[in-house]
Structures are given as structure tokens and as C-alpha cells.
Design a protein around this motif. Sequence first.
Motif, short mmCIF file in Angstrom:
data_model
loop_
_atom_site.label_atom_id
_atom_site.label_comp_id
_atom_site.label_asym_id
_atom_site.label_seq_id
_atom_site.Cartn_x
_atom_site.Cartn_y
_atom_site.Cartn_z
N GLY A 13 31.93 49.83 61.13
CA GLY A 13 31.56 49.83 59.87
C GLY A 13 32.44 50.06 58.62
O GLY A 13 32.21 50.83 57.47
N LYS A 14 33.78 49.96 58.93
CA LYS A 14 34.83 50.15 58.25
C LYS A 14 35.48 48.89 57.97
O LYS A 14 35.54 47.82 58.60
N ASN A 15 36.13 48.92 56.54
CA ASN A 15 37.01 47.61 55.98
C ASN A 15 35.81 46.30 55.96
O ASN A 15 35.63 46.17 54.71
N GLU A 16 35.45 45.87 57.12
CA GLU A 16 34.65 44.79 57.06
C GLU A 16 32.98 45.18 57.31
O GLU A 16 32.96 45.37 58.59
N THR A 17 32.41 45.07 56.39
CA THR A 17 31.00 45.29 56.74
C THR A 17 30.19 44.10 56.39
O THR A 17 28.87 44.08 57.00
N TYR A 18 30.84 43.00 56.18
CA TYR A 18 29.96 41.75 56.24
C TYR A 18 30.56 40.87 57.54
O TYR A 18 31.78 40.85 57.55
N ARG A 48 16.60 39.65 59.81
CA ARG A 48 17.30 40.97 59.14
C ARG A 48 18.65 41.21 59.16
O ARG A 48 19.26 41.53 58.35
N LYS A 104 20.13 39.20 56.26
CA LYS A 104 20.21 40.01 55.17
C LYS A 104 21.03 40.94 54.93
O LYS A 104 21.68 41.41 53.86
N MET A 105 21.13 41.64 56.06
CA MET A 105 22.19 42.98 56.07
C MET A 105 23.53 42.78 56.22
O MET A 105 24.41 43.40 55.61
N TYR A 106 23.98 41.66 57.07
CA TYR A 106 25.30 41.53 57.31
C TYR A 106 26.12 40.26 57.15
O TYR A 106 27.10 40.20 57.25
N LYS A 134 27.55 37.11 51.28
CA LYS A 134 26.97 36.23 50.36
C LYS A 134 28.07 35.77 49.44
O LYS A 134 29.10 36.40 49.27
N SER A 135 27.71 34.48 48.83
CA SER A 135 28.75 33.88 48.12
C SER A 135 28.64 34.78 46.78
O SER A 135 27.61 34.74 46.15
N GLN A 136 29.67 35.77 46.24
CA GLN A 136 29.60 36.48 45.13
C GLN A 136 30.08 35.48 43.97
O GLN A 136 31.10 34.83 43.80
N LEU A 137 28.84 35.37 43.20
CA LEU A 137 28.89 34.61 41.96
C LEU A 137 29.33 35.31 40.62
O LEU A 137 28.91 34.93 39.44
N PHE A 138 29.75 36.53 40.66
CA PHE A 138 29.86 37.34 39.42
C PHE A 138 31.50 37.55 39.37
O PHE A 138 32.19 37.51 40.36
#
Lengths: 192, 92
Positions: free
Chosen positions: B53-58, B80, B83-85, B88-92
Motif C-alpha cells: 500500500g505504499k507509493n503505488e496504490t493503483y 470491486r 473501482k478500488m485499484y 483512472k485517467s485523471q482529467l484535471f
Amino acid sequence: MNIIFRILFKKQLQDINNRIFKLERSNYNMKNQIQNLKCYNEEYSKLVAYILSFSTYSIYDKKVRNDSTIFVVKDESKKDLNFYLYSLNYRRNIPRVFTEKKIKYDGDIPIYTYLYIDDFLAVEENIGNGSILLNALICCAKSLGYYSIIGWLSPVDREHFDKLEYFYKKHGFEVNFSENKNEGNIKLILNS
Amino acid sequence: MAKVVKVEFTANMRFSIYLYIKSNYLYTDDQAIKVFAFDNDLSFQMIKNFISGKNETYLSQTDFDKICSILDPPLYIKKRWQKMYLVKSQLF
């Protein structure tokens, strides 16, 4: 005449020139700040638009930390209740907590509803992300009438069990570990 | 790897991967993750960081798909995990 004037009012003229210089400098800084704020505002607008583009997301709370705004985002559906921390500083790893809505049965009779924490990812340690998320979760669970929040401390996090124990106890949870401290359980009764 | 031990997965993907690895590779934690990563052409560091759960959580789409094809969780668990891991492409 001009020269005489300059000689007579030399000191005053110098003062005026200094003041003009300071004002110009301050004006320049102000323009820069306005420009930065405009950019910042634009980025925040994009972030808010992004959050609200998800049908299950809503902005639950807002916190300010080190000149940066953190949006506490609630993501609720029929089966789960999750919280995320969105900020311009968190583009890649979003701190988040995921819970499942569950019902405790006695035979066929439902007794109470509770939340089960599936995973808790605070991402950065010791800066308060975990507390912001957990406080939001507790507050929301209380307002929705949940009886308790429970969770399991899995062996993958056993290196941090001491920290986790302190953290959950600080927020009123009861923490119990197995005999070999390889796993544990957490529980918070909300409506006793 | 001689056998594939089926394990009961939970919504916590980090633990589910760990459980799968520990059930199928009888080594110490790090060694087991190393062999699992090597066998399945995955990055050891990525798997290790993700589990802790460190550095990379996705997970990237490629890694997520690969891990799901190995673990083969039930569809509702996979959804599930997605959704959790899944990043997502961050569009902001």
C-alpha cells in the motif's frame, strides 16, 4: 530653474523616486500573484468539474492544508460508501477508504446495519490524511444511522500494526490482535 | 509452480494477491513475490509496493488485467477491485 529645484529638493526627489520604484515593484508582484491565482483557480475548477463528473460522487467537506485545498469526496452507492481526498497535489495516488454496507442478521431477522472497511489507503503518512478520511467516514456513518464500523487488519499491513493500533484507538476504535499479532480486528460502535 | 491453490478472495485486492502468492509459493514473503512476479512477467517492485500500500496504490490497466487473469476472482470481486485499484485517467 529646473536645476535649482533639483538641488533644493534633492532629498525629497530621491524619496519620491524610491517610493515610485517600490510601488512599481509591488504592482509587478501583484500582477504576478493575480496571474498565479487565475491559473490556480482554473485548475481547481477543472478538479471540481472532474469530481462532479461521477454520478455517485459529492463533495462532503473541504480542508485547507499548506495553501492547498483538499476536497473530501463521498462516493455512495447502494452497496458501498467510500471517501477520497482530491487535491491538486494528489493526481496519481488518491488517498481513499472503501467500505461495504452490511446488515447483521439474527437468523432471518435484520438487527442492525454496519460498515465494513475493505481497504484504507492514506498514501502519505503522518500528515493527517487518515484522520480526515476516518473522521468523514465516522461522521457520515453516524448521520446515516449505522450501528458500527468494523474492519480487519490484514497481515500485509503487519509491519505497521503499532501505528495502526494508535491511529484507530485515537479515533475511538476497539483494536484486537490475534495471539501471534499477525492479524487484527477493529470496531467502533456508533450508536450505543 | 506445480499446483494452483484456489483461495477465497476478498474486496481487499492487496491481501488477496498476498494470500494467493503465499498459498502457491512456499517461500518467505519477498522470495514468493519475486518468483510470482518472474513467473507471470510482472514487476517485483510494483507488486511489492502495491501489496504494502505504499507509493503505488493503483494498478495500470495492463497489470490489473494480468493479475485478474492469474487470480481469476469472481466477477463481483473483480468489479470491486476495478473501482478500488484500477487507475483512472485523471482529467484535471
